[in-house]
Scaffold this active site. Structure first.
Site, short mmCIF file in Angstrom:
data_model
loop_
_atom_site.label_atom_id
_atom_site.label_comp_id
_atom_site.label_asym_id
_atom_site.label_seq_id
_atom_site.Cartn_x
_atom_site.Cartn_y
_atom_site.Cartn_z
N LYS A 73 0.84 -1.20 0.00
CA LYS A 73 0.00 0.00 0.00
C LYS A 73 0.88 1.25 0.00
O LYS A 73 0.61 2.20 -0.74
CB LYS A 73 -0.94 0.00 1.22
CG LYS A 73 -2.13 -0.91 1.02
CD LYS A 73 -2.88 -1.19 2.31
CE LYS A 73 -3.89 -2.31 2.06
NZ LYS A 73 -4.46 -2.87 3.28
N GLN B 9 -5.55 -2.13 9.44
CA GLN B 9 -5.24 -3.38 8.74
C GLN B 9 -5.80 -4.58 9.53
O GLN B 9 -5.52 -4.73 10.72
CB GLN B 9 -3.72 -3.51 8.56
CG GLN B 9 -3.28 -4.73 7.80
CD GLN B 9 -3.74 -4.72 6.33
OE1 GLN B 9 -3.61 -3.72 5.64
NE2 GLN B 9 -4.31 -5.82 5.88
N ASP C 36 -11.88 2.23 3.66
CA ASP C 36 -12.18 0.82 3.39
C ASP C 36 -13.68 0.64 3.12
O ASP C 36 -14.09 -0.42 2.62
CB ASP C 36 -11.78 -0.04 4.61
CG ASP C 36 -10.49 -0.81 4.38
OD1 ASP C 36 -10.14 -1.01 3.20
OD2 ASP C 36 -9.85 -1.19 5.37
#
Ligand code: NAD
Length: 304
Positions: free
Chosen positions: A53, A97, A120
């Site tokens: 990322k 995460q 997200d």
């Protein structure tokens, strides 16, 4: 032979759009979008994802801010960090995460992220907006799959779509997005009776299950489009021999390395039946990060 839907090439196209969007912001005198990534504990796969990322952020000019916490971090400390990031005007997107180490409540953490920074798309507010068909930050993997299908001109109107898997991350939002585009959608899952017959009805089959090679060639309707979201590591020689029977190169790679990545669909068998298939790796995987950075730019632009 089916067409291979190249996820890497489409991810590059999506990232180029983000890069141009970042450039346009900066030309207006605004700062680069900033994505804060919270990594708790030392799950090796999570470390790889976070590294990937950060590399993708660097490519498109997004600032990546990493926050690492130990595996024994108490929930209150994680919550306090999320509160600080929510309040920080220099942060546009927040990603926690997953999976979190045992003892931490991922729902509590995800629900705490401000919906405006929820890149997200997992916050109930954003999931609710999706349910209502309203704009918001949407889960990255299904959004990117939709973008891939649109790029390849798959006309979803009236199509019979089957989504295998009902997770909040992939299956459910994917089904809603397909419904929004006027597909007739069935969600199938671990309790579905006669899964093979349900799958065989699909003009578009999306597999997001996490079971290597579950979908056999005989489950696929001739001419169907197949999107394979699953990412599985296969280490068992017996399983490899069964699911890679139609894929000699994969079997060779397995024999050489002792382990390979594969999807939920038997790729070799699917190639003989379907009209188009996403490979694993190189299909949906690279698209997810591109979706995340698209969301980060969107979040930054909405916050000014
Ligand atoms: P999950 O474990 O949360 O959900 C799996 C779903 O599959 C469940 O709804 C379950 O009902 C269903 N299922 C399980 N076994 C089944 C069976 N035998 N038959 C039918 N249905 C069954 O998983 P998830 O987070 O949705 O991820 C699914 C897969 O996609 C995993 O392999 C994951 O690694 C992968 N994934 C890939 C990306 C990407 O970027 N490509 C992103 C997210 C997830």
């Amino acid at each position: 032979m089916a067409t291979i839907l190249d996820g890497k090439a489409h991810a590059d196209r999506m990232l180029e759009v983000v890069r141009q969007g970042v450039e346009a912001r900066m030309a207006r005198g605004l700062r680069a979008p900033a994505l804060a990534v919270v990594l708790v504990g030392d799950d090796p796969a999570s470390h790889v994802y976070v590294r990937n990322k950060a590399a993708a952020c660097a490519k498109v000019g997004i600032t990546s801010l990493e926050h690492r916490l130990g595996a024994d971090t108490p929930q209150a400390e994680l919550d306090a960090l999320i509160d600080r990031l929510n309040a920080d005007p220099a942060v546009d997107g927040i990603l926690v995460q997953l999976p979190l180490p045992k003892g931490l409540d991922s729902k509590e953490a995800l629900h705490r992220i401000s919906p405006a920074k929820d890149v997200d798309g997992f916050h109930p507010m954003n999931q609710g907006l999706l349910l209502e068909g309203l704009p918001g930050l949407r889960p990255c993997t299904p959004t990117a799959c939709m973008s891939l299908l649109a790029h390849h001109g798959v006309d979803l109107k009236g199509l019979r779509a089957v989504v295998l898997g009902r997770s909040e991350i992939v299956g459910k939002p994917m089904a809603l997005m397909l419904l929004e585009q006027h597909a007739t959608v069935t969600i199938a899952h671990s309790r579905t009776k006669d899964l093979a017959a349900v799958c065989r009805e699909a003009d578009l089959l999306v597999a997001a299950v996490g079971r290597p090679g579950l979908v056999e060639g005989s489950w696929i309707k001739p001419g169907a489009v197949v999107v394979d979201v699953g990412i599985n590591r296969v280490e068992d020689p017996g399983l490899a021999a069964r699911i890679f029977a139609g894929e000699p190169k994969k079997l060779e790679a397995f024999q050489a390395k002792g382990a390979v990545l594969c999807g939920d669909v038997r790729f070799g068998e699917a190639m003989d039946v379907a009209s188009a298939v996403t490979p694993v790796p190189g299909g949906v995987g690279p698209l997810t990060i591109a979706g995340l950075l698209t969301n980060t730019l969107q979040a930054a632009n909405q916050q000014g």
